[in-house]
Enzyme design. Structure first.
Site, PDB file in Angstrom:
ATOM      1  CE1 TYR A 185      12.507  -6.061 -62.796  1.00  0.00           C
ATOM      2  CE2 TYR A 185      11.074  -5.354 -64.597  1.00  0.00           C
ATOM      3  CZ  TYR A 185      12.125  -5.107 -63.734  1.00  0.00           C
ATOM      4  OH  TYR A 185      12.796  -3.907 -63.798  1.00  0.00           O
ATOM      5  CG  ASP A 220       2.943  -6.349 -62.889  1.00  0.00           C
ATOM      6  OD1 ASP A 220       2.530  -5.746 -63.905  1.00  0.00           O
ATOM      7  OD2 ASP A 220       4.120  -6.298 -62.500  1.00  0.00           O
ATOM      8  CE  LYS A 252       6.055  -3.968 -70.671  1.00  0.00           C
ATOM      9  NZ  LYS A 252       7.261  -3.182 -70.873  1.00  0.00           N
TER      10      LYS A 252
END
Length: 428
Positions: free
Chosen positions: A144, A239, A267
């Site tokens: 994702y 990623d 994050k």
């Protein structure tokens, strides 16, 4: 367990928010029941609106590597807020955190701040296309990369066919440039490259997947991708929105010894505040506006509050390498305990883990890609989740999400988690 206040808030939220939540996984649809509304968090705990306390293993989906509301991050945010919440202009902290990221992450020579992981991945693909002059890219099933149109693509009928839109609102024109391969399958990647020679700008992947549960790259997989990209003039993008600064100071690429051309981050670099970034080799990043021709902008990128939180977090991690030893030991203790329980109860379920990330898969299959993960008994996971929740352990409400550990977990917390785990597994 009383959840009256959360139930009321959810009914109220559904009247003004689609589905009652601002991100789909929060809705608890995959596990049954309704979401809990969280009022505060501290260390290893979250507290809901009804006053229930939970030992929590999501840690805001990864960034709270030091636990919730860590004093160094909290104090940095308060200090920054005294000066103002947003300027829309450069600040010294942006320079300081950029220099720190460059020093910590092997692949990054220049970095651009954005506001989310989705922005980071969208921008990374655009820059790769601009740099190479090619339009297609390869992504992996089960990885994702945010909700950008190019990433919401389902697999086609074969390795050389284009993907199909996986969500209404994504056009077939967008889908035609997205090629899919199974995770950990170099042969399929080679087939895609051969069938689309000189058309592929980038290969993007999670070096350690966290969005089909925790799935590790098999030996040689990342190295093989690096070689393919070198041979074919393709930009390799990691990623690391989840893994960056969590698995090692320099992310999964440092831990696993494979350096991409571009890295996307999020994050942890905001200490839990909404933030993202992408960075990489100097010659690629100099294609980004205003230095180069690839346009990408964000009016509020580099927000001073987010930069203050992220800088405090990254300084702590860079100056305290023992954090990673502690996370590793915590992971080994917890995962080892769960594995012992499974063996003692004669249960065939599978655990994947690396450092402070792990997933318990309700399947007897080895999980090395999304197809393997889909063999899981998701109804059984829902029962397990709810049993753990009733015992005060808050897990990610989906079989297909990794769990994340923090340094706030002490042995007493691990003992409670393991005791609850045994009770939950015995009930299945």
């Amino acid at each position: 367990m009383n959840t009256e206040r959360s139930e009321h808030l959810f009914e109220q939220a559904k009247k003004s928010i689609p589905g009652g939540v601002n991100s789909p996984v929060r809705a608890f649809k995959a596990v049954g029941g309704n979401p809990l509304f969280i009022s505060r968090a501290e260390g290893p705990y979250v507290f809901d609106e009804d006053g229930n306390r939970f030992i929590e293993l999501i840690n805001s989906w990864g960034p709270m590597v030091l636990g919730h509301n860590h004093p160094e991050v909290r104090e940095a945010v308060i200090k920054a807020m005294e000066k103002g919440t947003s300027f829309g202009a450069p600040t010294a902290m942006e320079v300081e955190i950029a220099e720190l990221i460059v020093n910590m992450v092997p692949s990054v020579e220049k970095v651009r701040m954005v506001n989310s992981g989705t922005e980071a991945t969208m921008s990374a693909i655009r820059v790769a296309r601009g740099y190479t002059g090619k339009e297609k890219f390869i992504k992996f099933e089960g990885n994702y990369h945010g909700h950008g149109d190019s990433f919401l693509i389902a697999a086609g009928s074969g390795a050389v066919t284009m993907g199909n839109p996986d969500s209404p609102g994504v056009t077939r024109g967008t889908a035609k440039d997205t090629l899919l391969a199974p995770y950990n399958d170099l042969d399929k990647v080679r087939l895609l490259v051969e069938a689309n020679r000189d058309e592929i700008a980038a290969i993007i992947l999670e070096p350690v997947a966290g969005n089909m549960g925790c799935v590790l790259p098999e030996p040689g997989f990342l190295e093989g991708l690096r070689k393919i990209c070198d041979n074919e003039g393709i930009v390799l993008i990691f990623d690391e929105v989840m893994t960056g600064f969590r698995l090692a100071p320099g992310g999964a690429q440092e831990l696993l010894g494979v350096t991409p051309d571009i890295t996307t981050m999020g994050k942890i670099i905001g200490g839990g505040m909404p933030v993202g970034a992408y960075g990489g080799r100097k010659e690629i990043m100099e294609y980004v506006s205003p230095q180069g021709p690839v346009y990408q902008a964000g009016t509020l990128s580099g927000n001073p509050i987010a930069m203050a939180a992220g800088l405090a977090m990254l300084k702590h991690l860079s100056q305290n390498p023992a954090v990673y030893t502690r996370l590793e030991n915590t992971g080994k203790t917890l995962v080892g305990g769960i594995q012992s329980t499974l063996e003692r109860l004669g249960l065939p379920y599978t655990i994947n883990a690396l450092g402070s990330m792990y997933s318990l898969f309700f399947t007897d299959q080895k999980v090395r890609n999304f197809q393997d993960a889909q063999t899981c008994d998701t109804a059984l996971f829902g029962q397990y989740f709810n049993s753990m929740l009733k015992q005060g352990i808050y897990l990610a409400p989906s079989q297909y999400e990794s769990l994340f550990l923090s340094t706030a977990l002490e042995q007493e917390h691990l003992d409670k988690i393991l005791d609850a785990n045994e009770v939950a597994l015995k009930k299945l």
